[in-house]
Design an enzyme around this catalytic site. Structure first.
Site, PDB file in Angstrom:
ATOM      1  N   ASN A 108      -0.189  10.468   5.815  1.00 48.78           N
ATOM      2  CA  ASN A 108      -1.370  10.139   6.430  1.00 48.78           C
ATOM      3  C   ASN A 108      -2.533  11.101   6.547  1.00 48.78           C
ATOM      4  OD1 ASN A 108      -1.364   7.334   7.362  1.00 48.78           O
ATOM      5  ND2 ASN A 108       0.438   7.959   8.235  1.00 48.78           N
ATOM      6  N   THR A 163       1.101  -9.696  12.240  1.00 46.39           N
ATOM      7  CA  THR A 163       1.456  -8.426  11.482  1.00 46.39           C
ATOM      8  C   THR A 163       0.419  -8.074  10.610  1.00 46.39           C
ATOM      9  OG1 THR A 163       3.056  -7.470   9.938  1.00 46.39           O
ATOM     10  CG2 THR A 163       2.576  -9.881   9.656  1.00 46.39           C
ATOM     11  N   THR A 167       0.816  -1.148   0.027  1.00 50.79           N
ATOM     12  CA  THR A 167       0.134  -0.112   0.090  1.00 50.79           C
ATOM     13  C   THR A 167       0.920   1.175   0.253  1.00 50.79           C
ATOM     14  OG1 THR A 167      -0.225  -0.348   2.416  1.00 50.79           O
ATOM     15  CG2 THR A 167      -2.155  -1.229   1.079  1.00 50.79           C
ATOM     16  N   SER A 189      -6.970  10.577  -0.583  1.00 51.53           N
ATOM     17  CA  SER A 189      -7.145  11.561  -1.777  1.00 51.53           C
ATOM     18  C   SER A 189      -6.180  10.972  -2.793  1.00 51.53           C
ATOM     19  CB  SER A 189      -7.139  12.884  -1.657  1.00 51.53           C
ATOM     20  OG  SER A 189      -6.210  13.122  -0.466  1.00 51.53           O
TER      21      SER A 189
END
Lengths: 406, 406
Positions: free
Chosen positions: A401, A189, A152, A406
């Site tokens: 963060n 995890t 990610t 967006s």
């Protein structure tokens, strides 16, 4: 034990794929790890009360069957806080993948990571499962694509593999993991998949992974936020041809040692690649009365925002470390603490018996400027110790963060 | 109860001073609060195992005597982790100030804030005490100078005062506090001094302040780091002329209510002025089974780095709020949670029964853009509630703390 290149396809009988399905705007977003024969399966999962749909699914499979043949993963959507529809969609993901592979859906573990609250785009997932099947490959390149597809905000993919011998048979363990923010594992995890060709009983596989995470994944933290999706899955397909390990002993110990190397290295990679991080920050507390005391103190240090920003600023602001130990909630004598910082640039004693030594700030800054820095706190009471891994807190963490969706 | 202007000199019989002594490079760094007659004294202090020398001193005085006539404070050096010399220097600071005021040193409370590990520059402190005596004044301006002199990374000084009546007598409470980083009070705040001309027994004064902090200073957090120096001191000199309060009842309740107004407003000012913060973030958890459950959940939300960065980014990333509730360590049903955001721009329900409503992201962003924003989580189980105050996490927090000592 030998460190080898590669990841989840390093052991015998595993294939992997990583593709772009269309969940994210551009980047790869679906991965598959597949064993050509049925494998024993175990896992450890988030302790967050809010559990994502795939976590609930995997917990059930691991507990009821202890076996699986594939893990399908997606990034971009966490499928957490998605209610009954989320549960249904997760089951569909398993079913789609199972159909492609000629398996039952209960033989397919699932994992999701990404934004909480959004539903899985189920038609994209269906198409993705078809493509995953088509793209399966058993070489290191395919393992790499899978590791890439679960990222990610990670800046690099995370893989590790080792091989070792048991009773004359070569055994291999490979792993991949992801996780950059919302990292404060508790029993697991963010997402990790370990594969091995070892033959081992279901019970001992679970024991090994449960014991292992206490000193590996559960000792890292990026931001003290325990995710809703934390899952560490392990598959063992027995293709190494060793005599199945069914009790503790020398063979089990060899496995545990090799497994620990893989999980620790993956955990350290995750900490070093924490959102916005510029360096890995390792902390050992030694001379503790109990292991638990050392664990609590070392974690308190690596999770303190003030310690983390000082590490970012290459500032030997040791008072913040003593402060973080002081509020950790376990007893120790502050007036006995010795504190060191270490890196490839050297070792320096900053504190002796709770007070500053006459150390050189210049030298301290030089040590802290490196990519991997370590603090060692000796509380000089007993003989237990623990090591935790974190990272620095930077302006980039805030940017990432404040602007994640967006 | 009436909100009045001013601070620690608002009640009858108090004088204050704030001066530049030379501990810091340029800014004011010593303050004095003085009662012209002996006052009852109470306090609450950090629970950090590592306690600064002034904390140890004050705890002893409050416990043994429950009375004091002055508080001398310095900023720039915390006098924590300073060993026997730190203890000696702190006692000297009290003695110097006592000599100037014609008091015994045990009648002088002390407080320090700043860098941990450095020794107090004792000659500067000695000169500072002389200057403090000379500069004492009883008007609002002098209270303001004292509030200014205890600031570290605070961007504004923090004062509050109210007056009310007990048995026909006007009673006043004034207060000042500081605290911008290392703020996660536990039994007290960073530094706070409250003065009142109320006549009240020592025991009830202590009870009142101990009860009060649970809902005021102990409900704020800037960075989850509980300081080594947290001290909240209260002096009550009896000059309002009311009949001394010696038992709970109507008069005590009036005092508690007024005290709570002062402490809550000071606490909120501290949260809003958290290091690098752009806004105050208030969080209420309602519908809880117990007060404790509501406290734990609301604090878990306001201390999450991921929630705090989302608040900074005006991003209604509600999944992070549910996630922070989920790992708080108390039971609740995630599938029953309703979640609202509120500010002067309106109220919006983001989550109903654990899942997203069809809310407008645009409206949510507008609400979150304000200087004071609030989240309300209704867990729809019982009738208890709690409110916690924090702030957003910004790049500026990182800059301030990566570079604090230089």
């Amino acid at each position: 034990m030998e460190i080898i290149s590669g990841g989840v396809t390093a052991p015998k009988g595993y294939k992997a794929a990583g593709i772009y399905a269309g969940i994210k705007k551009k980047k790869k977003d679906m991965a598959l790890v597949y064993s050509v024969v049925p494998a024993k399966a175990a896992g450890t999962f988030t302790t967050n009360l809010v559990k994502a749909a795939p976590v609930v699914w995997d917990m059930k499979i691991v507990q009821e069957y202890g076996a699986a043949q594939a893990v399908v993963l997606n990034s971009g959507v966490a499928n957490a806080c998605t209610g009954a529809l989320g549960v249904e969609n997760n089951e569909k993901m398993a079913a789609f993948m199972a159909e492609e592979l000629g398996l039952k859906k209960e033989e397919v573990l699932t994992a999701s990571t990404g934004v909480i609250g959004n539903q899985l785009p189920i038609e994209i997932i269906a198409e993705g499962c078809k493509l995953l099947k088509k793209e399966l490959g058993e070489d290191a390149e395919h393992a790499g694509l899978a590791a890439e597809a679960i990222m990610t905000t990670d800046t690099c993919s995370k893989q590790y593999a080792v091989s070792f011998e048991i009773g004359g048979k070569a055994v291999t363990i490979g792993g991949m993991s992801k996780g950059s923010g919302m990292i404060h594992p508790n029993m697991a995890t963010m997402l990790g998949v370990i594969t091995t060709d070892l033959a081992i009983s279901r019970e001992l596989l679970l024991t090994a992974i449960r014991e292992d995470v206490k000193d590996s994944f559960n000792m890292i933290s990026v931001d003290r936020d325990t995710s809703t999706n934390d899952s560490l899955l392990i598959l063992a397909n027995g293709m190494a041809g060793n005599e199945e390990i069914t009790e503790k002993g020398e063979a089990y110990d060899s496995f545990v040692k090799a497994l620990h190397k893989v999980t620790t290295e993956l955990a350290k990679m995750m900490a070093a690649d924490g959102e916005g991080a510029t360096k890995l920050f390792e902390c050992s507390v030694v001379g503790a009365d109990t292991k638990e005391q050392a664990v609590i103190l070392s974690k308190s240090i690596i999770t303190s925002n003030l310690v983390k920003t000082a590490v970012y600023g290459n500032d030997a602001n040791w008072g913040r470390i003593l402060c973080a130990m002081g509020y950790a909630g376990v007893a120790f004598d502050p007036d006995k603490v010795d504190l060191y910082v270490e890196s490839c640039a050297g070792t320096l004693k900053l504190v002796e018996n709770g007070m500053a030594t006459d150390y050189s700030e210049e030298k301290a800054t030089e040590i802290l400027k490196q990519k991997e820095v370590k603090a060692v706190a000796d509380i000089k009471s007993g003989s237990f110790q623990a090591t935790a891994w974190g990272c620095d807190l930077t302006d980039k963490y805030v940017y990432i963060n404040a602007d994640y969706r967006s």
